[in-house]
Enzyme design. Structure first.
Site, PDB file in Angstrom:
ATOM      1  CB  ALA A 110      -3.650  12.146   6.089  1.00  0.00           C
ATOM      2  CD  GLU A 121     -14.124  17.363   3.433  1.00  0.00           C
ATOM      3  OE1 GLU A 121     -13.193  17.733   4.147  1.00  0.00           O
ATOM      4  OE2 GLU A 121     -14.064  16.332   2.745  1.00  0.00           O
ATOM      5  CG  ASP A 165      -7.281   4.944   7.613  1.00  0.00           C
ATOM      6  OD1 ASP A 165      -6.764   5.695   8.468  1.00  0.00           O
ATOM      7  OD2 ASP A 165      -7.985   5.358   6.671  1.00  0.00           O
ATOM      8  CG  PHE A 197      -1.649   9.981   3.531  1.00  0.00           C
ATOM      9  CD1 PHE A 197      -0.959  11.099   3.101  1.00  0.00           C
ATOM     10  CD2 PHE A 197      -3.006   9.892   3.253  1.00  0.00           C
ATOM     11  CE1 PHE A 197      -1.607  12.115   2.412  1.00  0.00           C
ATOM     12  CE2 PHE A 197      -3.655  10.902   2.569  1.00  0.00           C
ATOM     13  CZ  PHE A 197      -2.957  12.015   2.142  1.00  0.00           C
ATOM     14  N   GLY A 198       0.523   6.176   4.794  1.00  0.00           N
ATOM     15  CA  GLY A 198       1.417   5.401   5.653  1.00  0.00           C
ATOM     16  C   GLY A 198       2.548   4.787   4.858  1.00  0.00           C
ATOM     17  N   GLY A 239       0.836  -1.205   0.000  1.00  0.00           N
ATOM     18  CA  GLY A 239       0.000   0.000   0.000  1.00  0.00           C
ATOM     19  C   GLY A 239       0.862   1.243   0.000  1.00  0.00           C
TER      20      GLY A 239
HETATM   21  C1  FAD Z   1     -12.926  10.920   1.247  1.00  0.00           C
HETATM   22  C2  FAD Z   1     -11.888  10.959   2.328  1.00  0.00           C
HETATM   23  C3  FAD Z   1     -11.562  12.191   2.900  1.00  0.00           C
HETATM   24  C4  FAD Z   1     -10.598  12.249   3.905  1.00  0.00           C
HETATM   25  N1  FAD Z   1     -10.265  13.484   4.421  1.00  0.00           N
HETATM   26  C5  FAD Z   1      -9.268  13.563   5.315  1.00  0.00           C
HETATM   27  C6  FAD Z   1      -8.829  14.837   5.778  1.00  0.00           C
HETATM   28  O1  FAD Z   1      -9.389  15.881   5.398  1.00  0.00           O
HETATM   29  N2  FAD Z   1      -7.788  14.887   6.643  1.00  0.00           N
HETATM   30  C7  FAD Z   1      -7.145  13.742   7.071  1.00  0.00           C
HETATM   31  O2  FAD Z   1      -6.181  13.832   7.816  1.00  0.00           O
HETATM   32  N3  FAD Z   1      -7.561  12.524   6.671  1.00  0.00           N
HETATM   33  C8  FAD Z   1      -8.587  12.395   5.795  1.00  0.00           C
HETATM   34  N4  FAD Z   1      -9.000  11.164   5.364  1.00  0.00           N
HETATM   35  C9  FAD Z   1      -8.407   9.954   5.961  1.00  0.00           C
HETATM   36  C10 FAD Z   1      -7.051   9.653   5.366  1.00  0.00           C
HETATM   37  O3  FAD Z   1      -7.093   9.762   3.967  1.00  0.00           O
HETATM   38  C11 FAD Z   1      -6.658   8.254   5.811  1.00  0.00           C
HETATM   39  O4  FAD Z   1      -6.618   8.232   7.222  1.00  0.00           O
HETATM   40  C12 FAD Z   1      -5.301   7.865   5.254  1.00  0.00           C
HETATM   41  O5  FAD Z   1      -5.337   7.846   3.849  1.00  0.00           O
HETATM   42  C13 FAD Z   1      -4.865   6.504   5.776  1.00  0.00           C
HETATM   43  O6  FAD Z   1      -3.637   6.180   5.223  1.00  0.00           O
HETATM   44  P1  FAD Z   1      -3.237   4.670   4.962  1.00  0.00           P
HETATM   45  O7  FAD Z   1      -1.835   4.698   4.473  1.00  0.00           O
HETATM   46  O8  FAD Z   1      -3.568   3.847   6.139  1.00  0.00           O
HETATM   47  O9  FAD Z   1      -4.230   4.170   3.804  1.00  0.00           O
HETATM   48  P2  FAD Z   1      -4.532   4.800   2.368  1.00  0.00           P
HETATM   49  O10 FAD Z   1      -4.011   6.188   2.255  1.00  0.00           O
HETATM   50  O11 FAD Z   1      -5.961   4.540   2.131  1.00  0.00           O
HETATM   51  O12 FAD Z   1      -3.648   3.902   1.381  1.00  0.00           O
HETATM   52  C14 FAD Z   1      -3.904   2.555   1.178  1.00  0.00           C
HETATM   53  C15 FAD Z   1      -3.197   2.155  -0.108  1.00  0.00           C
HETATM   54  O13 FAD Z   1      -3.196   0.743  -0.201  1.00  0.00           O
HETATM   55  C16 FAD Z   1      -3.541   0.349  -1.505  1.00  0.00           C
HETATM   56  N5  FAD Z   1      -4.153  -0.981  -1.374  1.00  0.00           N
HETATM   57  C17 FAD Z   1      -5.292  -1.313  -0.738  1.00  0.00           C
HETATM   58  N6  FAD Z   1      -5.487  -2.646  -0.777  1.00  0.00           N
HETATM   59  C18 FAD Z   1      -4.449  -3.152  -1.455  1.00  0.00           C
HETATM   60  C19 FAD Z   1      -4.077  -4.477  -1.823  1.00  0.00           C
HETATM   61  N7  FAD Z   1      -4.810  -5.541  -1.475  1.00  0.00           N
HETATM   62  N8  FAD Z   1      -2.954  -4.653  -2.534  1.00  0.00           N
HETATM   63  C20 FAD Z   1      -2.192  -3.597  -2.901  1.00  0.00           C
HETATM   64  N9  FAD Z   1      -2.480  -2.318  -2.568  1.00  0.00           N
HETATM   65  C21 FAD Z   1      -3.595  -2.107  -1.848  1.00  0.00           C
HETATM   66  C22 FAD Z   1      -4.489   1.423  -1.994  1.00  0.00           C
HETATM   67  O14 FAD Z   1      -4.506   1.467  -3.410  1.00  0.00           O
HETATM   68  C23 FAD Z   1      -3.877   2.669  -1.356  1.00  0.00           C
HETATM   69  O15 FAD Z   1      -2.942   3.272  -2.211  1.00  0.00           O
HETATM   70  C24 FAD Z   1      -9.971  11.062   4.360  1.00  0.00           C
HETATM   71  C25 FAD Z   1     -10.319   9.829   3.790  1.00  0.00           C
HETATM   72  C26 FAD Z   1     -11.268   9.784   2.776  1.00  0.00           C
HETATM   73  C27 FAD Z   1     -11.620   8.452   2.160  1.00  0.00           C
END
Ligand code: FAD
Length: 415
Positions: free
Chosen positions: A313, A169, A298, A12-13, A9
């Site tokens: 994020a 939003e 997340d 952000f993380g 993935g």
């Molecule tokens: C509509 C929306 C608005 C938001 N607004 C805000 C905000 O204003 N401020 C804020 O701080 N946070 C906001 N968030 C929350 C924030 O985006 C998340 O907390 C953050 O993206 C989590 O990061 P992550 O790295 O855990 O997962 P993500 O950023 O979701 O990244 C997960 C990645 O894993 C990949 N992936 C998933 N499953 C697989 C798989 N099986 N194999 C390979 N790749 C895979 C995906 O393609 C993606 O690129 C918002 C979220 C959404 C959906």
């Protein structure tokens, strides 16, 4: 041999973990099912025609190109085999690892009603955003063809289910589209009379914020023309509207912003999960019995962390950095301290000049909060070009009240 770190993935993380490993004595493989890193906080702008898709996304390969120790692969991880230290992809390929960071995030949850999904798309990916934009803009097109006001009304009713930041939003922007963007463009109806309804099961919107701020958020929404229904759990969604107990709201466009479920990849680890499917991790983000596997963002729940780490994020970025540093520590046989989330505050925008913000006990609302939201989002966007594009588009939209990304391809199936 150089240790191999696999990051699943590149949200952000994952991205911040990969960046932290730049120049480190490790080989890194970053795997994502898409070819782009997505700035989810601005997805609603794509869904509401304010920005185009490429403005809020960047090719992962380009973002990490200067890091010689990183290989980027596009593929879908299906399962993690902890015993064999391997990730299995959808096409049967396997990737072995010495250290694994699982950062596959979350998706929508329809609380056991997956049959609602086709009628009420959620917002998580660029595809989702483009689908919502198509439904909204084509509903106005369909309304212009309808001569009977009673049959036109459901095409001009837009329901957003869920009063968290994303729901607020979206509802605020739908109201702005109806009030400002489309003004003067239709002959058979007045777009300003379109109805935008935000439905929330709890008794206030923006529940992550203190009651005074969430109340200000609700008031700002209503000033934009959004009808806010609180304490109204949705009991059914179909092609013609939404059921709320005995009440029925007819609408041809419904958007789901209510529930979040962790990535199903977490369940393949075979370790305890919470009810939302998040992996219960140790204070150092490793999974029990496997110090070489870290889960972040997340997808992770750290029960020992009080107050709980929010699913936003900055938390995912901080976990990404921590996970990378703790892998490097472990190579030097150093024991990292527990992960601590640093709270830099929260912001939610509601519409033009309208937002709320919270930094510890310090609270802001209205124009100053909106300005802060604007600056923060431009600053944190990935890629210089994206920052410039978004800044120019927003400046244009601010002065002209126009939303330029209104060209839709494809049709609504129900038109
Ligand atoms: C509509 C929306 C608005 C938001 N607004 C805000 C905000 O204003 N401020 C804020 O701080 N946070 C906001 N968030 C929350 C924030 O985006 C998340 O907390 C953050 O993206 C989590 O990061 P992550 O790295 O855990 O997962 P993500 O950023 O979701 O990244 C997960 C990645 O894993 C990949 N992936 C998933 N499953 C697989 C798989 N099986 N194999 C390979 N790749 C895979 C995906 O393609 C993606 O690129 C918002 C979220 C959404 C959906």
């Amino acid at each position: 041999m150089t240790p191999h770190v696999v990051i699943l993935g590149c949200g952000f993380g994952g991205l911040f973990a990969a960046r932290t490993l730049a120049g480190a004595p490790v080989r890194v493989t970053v795997l994502d099912r898409t070819n782009h890193h997505l700035f989810q906080p601005l997805l609603y702008q794509v869904a509401t025609a304010g920005l185009s898709a490429p403005a809020i996304a960047a090719p992962i390969r380009a973002v990490l190109a200067s890091q010689d120790n990183v290989t980027v692969l596009m593929g879908d991880a299906q399962r993690v085999d902890l015993a064999r230290r391997a990730v299995l992809l959808e096409d049967g390929e396997q990737i072995g690892y010495d250290h694994l960071i699982v950062a596959t995030g979350a998706a929508h949850s329809y609380f056991g009603h997956d049959d609602w999904a086709p009628h009420a798309p959620g917002l998580k990916t660029l595809e989702d955003a483009l689908e919502i934009r198509r439904r909204v803009l084509l509903a106005f097109e369909r309304a212009e063809r309808e001569s009977d006001p009673a049959r036109r009304a459901p095409w001009l009713t837009f329901i957003v289910i869920g009063g968290g930041a994303t729901g607020v939003e979206l509802a605020g922007m739908f109201a702005e589209i109806a009030r400002h963007t489309l003004h003067g463009e239709f002959r058979r109806f007045e777009p300003r009379n379109a109805r935008v309804v935000l439905v929330e099961a709890a008794d206030h919107v923006l529940t992550a914020y203190p009651p005074e701020l969430s109340e200000k958020g609700r008031a700002q929404l209503e000033r934009l023309g959004v009808t806010v229904w609180l304490g109204r759990p949705v009991t059914g969604v179909d092609a013609d509207g939404v059921q709320l107990g005995a009440d029925r709201l007819a609408a041809k466009t419904v958007v789901w912003a209510a529930g979040v479920a962790a990535s199903p990849l977490g369940a393949t680890l075979g370790v305890p999960l919470d009810r939302a499917g998040r992996v219960i991790v140790q204070p150092d983000l490793t999974v029990p019995g496997h110090p070489e596997v870290r889960v972040i963002g997340d997808l992770a729940l750290i029960p020992s962390h009080q107050p709980p780490v929010p699913g936003i994020a900055p938390a995912a970025k901080q976990m990404g950095r921590y996970a990378a540093v703790s892998i490097l520590n472990s190579l030097e046989k150093k024991q990292p301290g527990p992960f601590r989330y640093r709270d830099y505050g929260m912001l939610a925008t509601i519409g033009r000049n309208k937002a709320i913000a919270m930094f510890g006990r310090f609270q802001l609302s209205g124009y100053p909060a909106w300005l802060l939201w604007l600056v923060a989002h431009i600053f944190f966007l990935i890629g210089f070009r994206n920052r410039v594009v978004v800044l120019v588009d927003w400046a244009w939209a601010y002065w002209t009240l126009q939303r330029y990304a209104r060209i839709v391809l494809g049709r609504r199936k129900d038109i």
